[in-house]
Design a protein around this motif. Sequence first.
Motif, PDB file in Angstrom:
ATOM      1  N   PHE A   1      -9.158   3.488   3.501  1.00 46.18           N
ATOM      2  CA  PHE A   1     -10.254   3.288   2.813  1.00 46.18           C
ATOM      3  C   PHE A   1     -10.171   3.645   1.301  1.00 46.18           C
ATOM      4  CE2 PHE A   1     -14.759   2.328   1.960  1.00 46.18           C
ATOM      5  CZ  PHE A   1     -14.986   3.455   1.187  1.00 46.18           C
ATOM      6  N   VAL A   2      -9.608   4.814   0.924  1.00 48.06           N
ATOM      7  CA  VAL A   2      -9.204   5.118  -0.473  1.00 48.06           C
ATOM      8  C   VAL A   2      -8.308   4.103  -1.208  1.00 48.06           C
ATOM      9  CG1 VAL A   2      -8.108   7.007  -1.878  1.00 48.06           C
ATOM     10  CG2 VAL A   2      -9.728   7.444  -0.184  1.00 48.06           C
ATOM     11  N   LEU A   3      -7.085   3.725  -0.508  1.00 48.24           N
ATOM     12  CA  LEU A   3      -6.411   2.811  -0.918  1.00 48.24           C
ATOM     13  C   LEU A   3      -6.969   1.441  -0.988  1.00 48.24           C
ATOM     14  CD1 LEU A   3      -3.375   1.907  -1.725  1.00 48.24           C
ATOM     15  CD2 LEU A   3      -3.129   1.149   0.768  1.00 48.24           C
ATOM     16  N   MET A   4      -7.941   0.894  -0.111  1.00 49.50           N
ATOM     17  CA  MET A   4      -8.483  -0.211  -0.471  1.00 49.50           C
ATOM     18  C   MET A   4      -9.545  -0.291  -1.778  1.00 49.50           C
ATOM     19  SD  MET A   4      -7.622  -2.624   1.829  1.00 49.50           S
ATOM     20  CE  MET A   4      -8.772  -3.956   1.544  1.00 49.50           C
ATOM     21  N   VAL A   5     -10.277   0.842  -1.819  1.00 47.42           N
ATOM     22  CA  VAL A   5     -11.043   1.000  -3.000  1.00 47.42           C
ATOM     23  C   VAL A   5     -10.329   1.072  -4.389  1.00 47.42           C
ATOM     24  CG1 VAL A   5     -12.756   2.776  -4.179  1.00 47.42           C
ATOM     25  CG2 VAL A   5     -12.974   2.216  -1.691  1.00 47.42           C
ATOM     26  N   TYR A   6      -9.091   1.652  -4.189  1.00 50.12           N
ATOM     27  CA  TYR A   6      -8.011   1.738  -5.573  1.00 50.12           C
ATOM     28  C   TYR A   6      -7.848   0.351  -5.864  1.00 50.12           C
ATOM     29  CZ  TYR A   6      -4.144   2.240  -8.214  1.00 50.12           C
ATOM     30  OH  TYR A   6      -3.268   2.392  -9.374  1.00 50.12           O
ATOM     31  N   MET A   7      -7.459  -0.383  -4.721  1.00 47.97           N
ATOM     32  CA  MET A   7      -6.785  -1.735  -5.118  1.00 47.97           C
ATOM     33  C   MET A   7      -8.061  -2.644  -5.720  1.00 47.97           C
ATOM     34  SD  MET A   7      -4.409  -2.414  -1.877  1.00 47.97           S
ATOM     35  CE  MET A   7      -4.199  -4.080  -2.137  1.00 47.97           C
ATOM     36  N   VAL A   8      -9.269  -2.703  -4.951  1.00 44.96           N
ATOM     37  CA  VAL A   8     -10.325  -3.363  -5.519  1.00 44.96           C
ATOM     38  C   VAL A   8     -10.798  -2.984  -7.071  1.00 44.96           C
ATOM     39  CG1 VAL A   8     -12.692  -3.966  -5.365  1.00 44.96           C
ATOM     40  CG2 VAL A   8     -11.053  -4.013  -3.338  1.00 44.96           C
ATOM     41  N   GLU A   9     -10.930  -1.996  -7.075  1.00 43.77           N
ATOM     42  CA  GLU A   9     -11.129  -1.510  -8.471  1.00 43.77           C
ATOM     43  C   GLU A   9     -10.040  -1.692  -9.645  1.00 43.77           C
ATOM     44  OE1 GLU A   9     -13.770  -0.023  -9.911  1.00 43.77           O
ATOM     45  OE2 GLU A   9     -14.690  -0.314  -7.879  1.00 43.77           O
ATOM     46  N   SER A  10      -9.001  -1.513  -9.119  1.00 44.22           N
ATOM     47  CA  SER A  10      -7.853  -2.010 -10.419  1.00 44.22           C
ATOM     48  C   SER A  10      -8.037  -3.693 -10.566  1.00 44.22           C
ATOM     49  CB  SER A  10      -6.553  -1.539  -9.609  1.00 44.22           C
ATOM     50  OG  SER A  10      -6.173  -2.442  -8.382  1.00 44.22           O
ATOM     51  N   ARG A  11      -8.188  -4.206  -9.363  1.00 45.28           N
ATOM     52  CA  ARG A  11      -8.464  -5.527  -9.769  1.00 45.28           C
ATOM     53  C   ARG A  11      -9.476  -5.999 -10.720  1.00 45.28           C
ATOM     54  NH1 ARG A  11      -6.421  -8.484  -4.160  1.00 45.28           N
ATOM     55  NH2 ARG A  11      -4.354  -7.472  -4.201  1.00 45.28           N
ATOM     56  N   VAL A  12     -10.545  -5.345 -10.404  1.00 45.38           N
ATOM     57  CA  VAL A  12     -11.994  -5.846 -10.938  1.00 45.38           C
ATOM     58  C   VAL A  12     -11.961  -5.318 -12.384  1.00 45.38           C
ATOM     59  CG1 VAL A  12     -14.451  -5.774 -10.966  1.00 45.38           C
ATOM     60  CG2 VAL A  12     -12.955  -6.170  -8.937  1.00 45.38           C
ATOM     61  N   VAL A  13     -11.976  -3.761 -12.454  1.00 45.30           N
ATOM     62  CA  VAL A  13     -12.116  -3.184 -13.801  1.00 45.30           C
ATOM     63  C   VAL A  13     -10.862  -3.277 -14.525  1.00 45.30           C
ATOM     64  CG1 VAL A  13     -12.489  -0.715 -14.556  1.00 45.30           C
ATOM     65  CG2 VAL A  13     -13.839  -1.655 -12.420  1.00 45.30           C
ATOM     66  N   GLY A  14      -9.592  -2.851 -13.992  1.00 43.54           N
ATOM     67  CA  GLY A  14      -8.437  -2.766 -14.731  1.00 43.54           C
ATOM     68  C   GLY A  14      -7.700  -4.036 -15.121  1.00 43.54           C
ATOM     69  N   THR A  15      -8.106  -5.141 -14.969  1.00 42.86           N
ATOM     70  CA  THR A  15      -7.508  -6.349 -15.402  1.00 42.86           C
ATOM     71  C   THR A  15      -7.506  -6.576 -16.940  1.00 42.86           C
ATOM     72  OG1 THR A  15      -9.608  -7.721 -14.992  1.00 42.86           O
ATOM     73  CG2 THR A  15      -7.692  -7.530 -13.022  1.00 42.86           C
ATOM     74  N   VAL A  16      -6.341  -6.665 -17.412  1.00 43.09           N
ATOM     75  CA  VAL A  16      -6.455  -7.047 -18.938  1.00 43.09           C
ATOM     76  C   VAL A  16      -5.668  -8.280 -19.027  1.00 43.09           C
ATOM     77  CG1 VAL A  16      -5.475  -6.072 -21.146  1.00 43.09           C
ATOM     78  CG2 VAL A  16      -6.364  -4.442 -19.426  1.00 43.09           C
TER      79      VAL A  16
ATOM     80  N   THR B   1      -7.669  12.161  17.489  1.00 44.20           N
ATOM     81  CA  THR B   1      -8.565  11.644  16.547  1.00 44.20           C
ATOM     82  C   THR B   1      -8.550  12.244  15.211  1.00 44.20           C
ATOM     83  OG1 THR B   1     -10.081  12.013  18.669  1.00 44.20           O
ATOM     84  CG2 THR B   1     -11.134  12.114  16.461  1.00 44.20           C
ATOM     85  N   VAL B   2      -8.112  13.433  14.811  1.00 48.74           N
ATOM     86  CA  VAL B   2      -7.911  13.729  13.632  1.00 48.74           C
ATOM     87  C   VAL B   2      -6.829  12.717  12.823  1.00 48.74           C
ATOM     88  CG1 VAL B   2      -6.812  15.848  12.204  1.00 48.74           C
ATOM     89  CG2 VAL B   2      -8.236  16.362  14.239  1.00 48.74           C
ATOM     90  N   PHE B   3      -5.672  12.777  13.544  1.00 43.60           N
ATOM     91  CA  PHE B   3      -4.617  11.661  12.784  1.00 43.60           C
ATOM     92  C   PHE B   3      -5.402  10.278  12.411  1.00 43.60           C
ATOM     93  CE2 PHE B   3      -0.699   9.977  11.685  1.00 43.60           C
ATOM     94  CZ  PHE B   3      -0.735   8.814  12.396  1.00 43.60           C
ATOM     95  N   PHE B   4      -6.049   9.693  13.330  1.00 50.42           N
ATOM     96  CA  PHE B   4      -6.921   8.603  13.139  1.00 50.42           C
ATOM     97  C   PHE B   4      -7.907   8.647  12.069  1.00 50.42           C
ATOM     98  CE2 PHE B   4      -8.260   4.405  14.046  1.00 50.42           C
ATOM     99  CZ  PHE B   4      -9.689   4.385  14.114  1.00 50.42           C
ATOM    100  N   ASN B   5      -8.438   9.800  12.005  1.00 50.46           N
ATOM    101  CA  ASN B   5      -9.530   9.820  10.940  1.00 50.46           C
ATOM    102  C   ASN B   5      -8.696  10.058   9.571  1.00 50.46           C
ATOM    103  OD1 ASN B   5     -11.605   9.757  12.587  1.00 50.46           O
ATOM    104  ND2 ASN B   5     -11.956  11.708  12.769  1.00 50.46           N
ATOM    105  N   LEU B   6      -7.677  10.797   9.450  1.00 50.20           N
ATOM    106  CA  LEU B   6      -6.675  10.774   8.115  1.00 50.20           C
ATOM    107  C   LEU B   6      -6.349   9.292   7.844  1.00 50.20           C
ATOM    108  CD1 LEU B   6      -5.078  14.129   8.693  1.00 50.20           C
ATOM    109  CD2 LEU B   6      -6.907  13.698   6.959  1.00 50.20           C
ATOM    110  N   VAL B   7      -5.766   8.558   8.675  1.00 51.84           N
ATOM    111  CA  VAL B   7      -5.019   7.421   8.505  1.00 51.84           C
ATOM    112  C   VAL B   7      -6.243   6.383   8.066  1.00 51.84           C
ATOM    113  CG1 VAL B   7      -4.262   5.407   9.462  1.00 51.84           C
ATOM    114  CG2 VAL B   7      -3.297   7.492   9.903  1.00 51.84           C
ATOM    115  N   SER B   8      -7.680   6.657   8.636  1.00 52.21           N
ATOM    116  CA  SER B   8      -8.748   5.654   8.058  1.00 52.21           C
ATOM    117  C   SER B   8      -9.277   5.953   6.725  1.00 52.21           C
ATOM    118  CB  SER B   8      -9.741   5.833   9.243  1.00 52.21           C
ATOM    119  OG  SER B   8      -9.419   5.492  10.588  1.00 52.21           O
ATOM    120  N   ILE B   9      -9.302   7.469   6.584  1.00 53.19           N
ATOM    121  CA  ILE B   9      -9.956   7.650   5.154  1.00 53.19           C
ATOM    122  C   ILE B   9      -8.804   7.286   4.157  1.00 53.19           C
ATOM    123  CG2 ILE B   9      -9.988   9.784   3.708  1.00 53.19           C
ATOM    124  CD1 ILE B   9     -11.324  11.002   6.150  1.00 53.19           C
ATOM    125  N   LEU B  10      -7.359   7.647   4.282  1.00 49.51           N
ATOM    126  CA  LEU B  10      -6.188   7.043   3.603  1.00 49.51           C
ATOM    127  C   LEU B  10      -6.417   5.657   3.256  1.00 49.51           C
ATOM    128  CD1 LEU B  10      -3.244   9.221   4.173  1.00 49.51           C
ATOM    129  CD2 LEU B  10      -4.629   9.513   2.420  1.00 49.51           C
TER     130      LEU B  10
END
Length: 94
Positions: A21-36, A10-19
Amino acid sequence: MAKITSRKSTVFFNLVSILFFVLMVYMVESRVVGTVPQPGLVCNEVVAVKSGDTCFAIAQQFDLTVEAFRFINPNLNCKALFIGQWLCIAGQST
């Protein structure tokens, strides 16, 4: 023993899920905000390669330096020109 293994899973699954989610948010933000917008090149005039043409000869014919000719034809392989190939002889950066 089953509770310990289950808890570790359960702990391992939760850590993987959080990572994930963070990766997905980073990718979406970089495409929307960081596009030059990347600078590009607009070709205003072209010429077709004829038999015997070289990059140097074409550059001289249109009063271009070799550097300017290569700049407006960035992916050109001057050792592999072919008849009918379109080359840019007048262009500008965007």
